[in-house]
Enzyme design. Sequence first.
Site, mmCIF file in Angstrom:
data_model
loop_
_atom_site.group_PDB
_atom_site.id
_atom_site.type_symbol
_atom_site.label_atom_id
_atom_site.label_comp_id
_atom_site.label_asym_id
_atom_site.label_seq_id
_atom_site.Cartn_x
_atom_site.Cartn_y
_atom_site.Cartn_z
ATOM 1 N N CYS A 114 0.590 -1.165 -0.176
ATOM 2 C CA CYS A 114 -0.040 0.220 -0.002
ATOM 3 C C CYS A 114 0.789 1.225 -0.044
ATOM 4 C CB CYS A 114 -0.991 0.020 0.828
ATOM 5 S SG CYS A 114 -2.263 -1.417 1.401
ATOM 6 N N HIS A 254 -3.361 7.399 2.049
ATOM 7 C CA HIS A 254 -3.728 5.994 1.434
ATOM 8 C C HIS A 254 -4.997 5.758 2.061
ATOM 9 C CE1 HIS A 254 -3.842 1.841 0.490
ATOM 10 N NE2 HIS A 254 -3.669 1.544 1.798
ATOM 11 N N ASN A 284 -9.888 -0.301 -0.326
ATOM 12 C CA ASN A 284 -8.327 -0.052 -0.142
ATOM 13 C C ASN A 284 -8.038 -0.567 -1.639
ATOM 14 O OD1 ASN A 284 -5.592 -0.427 0.002
ATOM 15 N ND2 ASN A 284 -5.958 -1.230 2.052
#
Length: 332
Positions: A114, A254, A284
């Site tokens: 990520c 993020h 996500n």
Amino acid sequence: MAYAALKSVASYVPQICVKNNAFESLLDTSDEWIQKRTGIQTRYFATNQEQSSDLGVKAAKIAIERAKIAKEDIDLVLVGTLSPDYMCMPSTACVLSAKLGLQNTPSMDIIAACSGFIYLLSVAKAFVESGMYAHVLIVGAERCSSVLDFEDRSTCVLFGDGAGACVIGRTDNPKERILDVKIASNGQHANYLYTPRALKNSPFIQQDTPQSQSLQMKGNEVFKLAIKTLLKDVEEILQSNAIAPEEITYFIPHQANLRIIQAVQNQLSFSPQQVVLTVQKYGNTSAASIPMAMSDIYEQGKLKKGDLMLLDAFGGGLTWGSALVYYGGDQA
């Protein structure tokens, strides 16, 4: 003096929209449970015919067009992904380059989960500022659905598919540059968030019980460490560049979990107008989440040349990073 600049941003979202209530027939969960714990309402999944490179190339073509360059001007292709087209080789960057029609262009993947986009940004900045390359294409491309266990409610409801791409080029204007990028890692916590690799059977060694190859996560540990690490990281990059939170045009974290984002937002006193949120729409999307969020405000006409963005991310590895970036491209 020549600086590295973020010259364009683009994204691609696959067509299959999956709402929270679609999981209710598969798992012991509900729309209310998912929203309360994550903020996520929908996510998008690729079809079985779409790989990460397919998503990435669609975003890349738009980014190249918005940068007002030809694809042949791209000197280097960098891809961040936790869901590559192939297990080991070729790299997704090589596949993506071929689909763009590029030949003899260096291409490579960067695996930082990520945090992938921040890592891509760091490498691209270094290459451009060194004078080695004039135009670097960076792409976060994820088909997270390909590594999920859809019987595990603690992970499968969190992730979505998508891609974001940027062209990093040169500028002489310090108010258009990538001001600073900081990246870090700590492999001691690798077992907090990972995808196991099942080893091929060998006649020469005793075989262990086959492992799942789906994404595994210790949610509580990741949640706590993410907040602590991101707060420290963001505070440090602001202090080292003598920038106050109110000077940031957009805080683009993020997009993993709304509660993590809000914890950082509240600690640093960012206003709602400064914080860019897309986790509710896309879930996500790992290395793609920051450029996808950036692309959202660009396409809404909100992102202007010279706007100062604060980016931060935390992911498997464990990896993390932050960046201060002036937007150096044209407006939508």
